[in-house]
Design a protein around this motif. Structure first.
Motif, PDB file in Angstrom:
ATOM      1  N   PRO A 182       0.815  -1.228   0.000  1.00 28.39           N
ATOM      2  CA  PRO A 182       0.000   0.000   0.000  1.00 28.39           C
ATOM      3  C   PRO A 182       0.844   1.271   0.000  1.00 28.39           C
ATOM      4  O   PRO A 182       0.543   2.222  -0.727  1.00 28.39           O
ATOM      5  N   MET A 183       1.927   1.279   0.816  1.00 28.74           N
ATOM      6  CA  MET A 183       2.780   2.464   0.871  1.00 28.74           C
ATOM      7  C   MET A 183       3.451   2.703  -0.473  1.00 28.74           C
ATOM      8  O   MET A 183       3.443   3.817  -1.005  1.00 28.74           O
ATOM      9  N   ALA A 184       4.052   1.660  -1.053  1.00 25.88           N
ATOM     10  CA  ALA A 184       4.798   1.825  -2.300  1.00 25.88           C
ATOM     11  C   ALA A 184       3.872   2.200  -3.453  1.00 25.88           C
ATOM     12  O   ALA A 184       4.218   3.062  -4.275  1.00 25.88           O
ATOM     13  N   ILE A 185       2.715   1.588  -3.521  1.00 30.48           N
ATOM     14  CA  ILE A 185       1.758   1.917  -4.590  1.00 30.48           C
ATOM     15  C   ILE A 185       1.254   3.351  -4.419  1.00 30.48           C
ATOM     16  O   ILE A 185       1.138   4.099  -5.397  1.00 30.48           O
ATOM     17  N   ALA A 186       0.981   3.759  -3.175  1.00 31.68           N
ATOM     18  CA  ALA A 186       0.511   5.130  -2.932  1.00 31.68           C
ATOM     19  C   ALA A 186       1.568   6.151  -3.337  1.00 31.68           C
ATOM     20  O   ALA A 186       1.245   7.146  -4.008  1.00 31.68           O
ATOM     21  N   VAL A 187       2.819   5.925  -2.953  1.00 29.26           N
ATOM     22  CA  VAL A 187       3.881   6.868  -3.319  1.00 29.26           C
ATOM     23  C   VAL A 187       4.062   6.901  -4.831  1.00 29.26           C
ATOM     24  O   VAL A 187       4.199   7.980  -5.427  1.00 29.26           O
ATOM     25  N   MET A 188       4.043   5.723  -5.466  1.00 26.85           N
ATOM     26  CA  MET A 188       4.178   5.664  -6.920  1.00 26.85           C
ATOM     27  C   MET A 188       3.047   6.452  -7.598  1.00 26.85           C
ATOM     28  O   MET A 188       3.282   7.259  -8.494  1.00 26.85           O
ATOM     29  N   TYR A 189       1.832   6.235  -7.137  1.00 30.26           N
ATOM     30  CA  TYR A 189       0.654   6.891  -7.714  1.00 30.26           C
ATOM     31  C   TYR A 189       0.694   8.401  -7.487  1.00 30.26           C
ATOM     32  O   TYR A 189       0.442   9.188  -8.407  1.00 30.26           O
ATOM     33  N   MET A 190       1.036   8.820  -6.270  1.00 30.93           N
ATOM     34  CA  MET A 190       1.007  10.254  -5.952  1.00 30.93           C
ATOM     35  C   MET A 190       2.191  11.010  -6.541  1.00 30.93           C
ATOM     36  O   MET A 190       2.110  12.218  -6.752  1.00 30.93           O
ATOM     37  N   SER A 191       3.287  10.317  -6.815  1.00 31.97           N
ATOM     38  CA  SER A 191       4.459  11.012  -7.363  1.00 31.97           C
ATOM     39  C   SER A 191       4.366  11.217  -8.874  1.00 31.97           C
ATOM     40  O   SER A 191       5.052  12.087  -9.415  1.00 31.97           O
ATOM     41  N   TRP A 192       3.514  10.460  -9.555  1.00 31.11           N
ATOM     42  CA  TRP A 192       3.417  10.593 -11.008  1.00 31.11           C
ATOM     43  C   TRP A 192       2.950  11.986 -11.437  1.00 31.11           C
ATOM     44  O   TRP A 192       3.577  12.609 -12.308  1.00 31.11           O
ATOM     45  N   PRO A 193       1.856  12.538 -10.870  1.00 29.53           N
ATOM     46  CA  PRO A 193       1.441  13.887 -11.288  1.00 29.53           C
ATOM     47  C   PRO A 193       2.502  14.949 -10.995  1.00 29.53           C
ATOM     48  O   PRO A 193       2.613  15.933 -11.737  1.00 29.53           O
ATOM     49  N   ILE A 194       3.286  14.764  -9.938  1.00 28.74           N
ATOM     50  CA  ILE A 194       4.345  15.721  -9.625  1.00 28.74           C
ATOM     51  C   ILE A 194       5.402  15.698 -10.722  1.00 28.74           C
ATOM     52  O   ILE A 194       5.890  16.741 -11.161  1.00 28.74           O
ATOM     53  N   PHE A 195       5.748  14.485 -11.185  1.00 27.88           N
ATOM     54  CA  PHE A 195       6.686  14.376 -12.300  1.00 27.88           C
ATOM     55  C   PHE A 195       6.104  15.024 -13.549  1.00 27.88           C
ATOM     56  O   PHE A 195       6.793  15.791 -14.231  1.00 27.88           O
TER      57      PHE A 195
END
Length: 195
Positions: A104-117
């Motif tokens: 859950p942590m890794a998927i959440a960070v991956m998901y939330m970091s994409w729009p920032i990129f």
């Protein structure tokens, strides 16, 4: 389950390839840092770009090797409770941790970091430091690094379930591997033909 174990083996090979490739960045960061220090004290020249490229490369090392560290079972653990259980009990704790904490942590960070990129890429975000670098490449490292961690977490989950079913060896047992520093030293010696 045998098909999943083959998939796990493929993921492990990818993780091994990434980990052993990224280890060379340690040497690159060291050389850049040493070169920057030498230039600063000998010819009185320095650049924020040298500092920032070190930060970017350190980020790549940390993010891209998280899955490699997980595969090699080298993450820090505090086994005050789990150490008292059998290997099967410890494996069940690992499965619980992978399913309810790691993924859950890794998927959440991956998901939330994409729009920032994406925003950094679209706006061609630049460092606020004079002579600094473009920011979007380092922003891209976050979702890529966490994607690599997610797929390795999936591989570890498969191996632990396979172990509980008696289909593969215990993935939780640490086998002695050379440290990253030892691997780098061996690779440098091999390149120079000393081995």
């Amino acid at each position: 389950m045998n098909g999943l174990l083959k998939l796990s083996s493929l993921i492990d090979r990818l993780t091994e390839l990434v980990g052993k490739s990224v280890i060379w960045l340690v040497l690159v960061v060291t050389l850049i840092g040493a070169g920057n220090a030498v230039m600063r004290y000998t010819i009185d020249y320095s650049s924020n770009a040298f500092l920032e490229i070190q930060w970017h490369l350190f980020s790549a090392i940390f993010l891209f090797c998280a899955g490699y560290t997980l595969m090699r079972n080298e993450h820090v653990r505090i086994d005050l409770i789990a150490g008292r259980f059998s290997r099967r009990g410890q494996t069940m704790i690992d499965i619980f941790g992978i399913l309810f904490f790691l993924m859950p942590m890794a998927i959440a960070v991956m998901y939330m970091s994409w729009p920032i990129f994406v925003l950094a890429y679209e706006t061609n975000e630049q460092s606020s430091n004079a002579g600094g670098l473009t920011i979007w490449p380092v922003r891209l490292m976050v979702p890529i690094g966490f994607f690599l961690l997610v797929i390795q977490g999936f591989s570890e989950l498969i191996k632990r379930i396979g172990f509980l079913q008696g289909l593969c060896p215990d993935p939780g047992v640490k086998s002695h591997h050379p440290t990253s520093e030892e691997e780098l030293a061996l690779a440098i010696k091999a390149k120079r033909g000393e081995l």
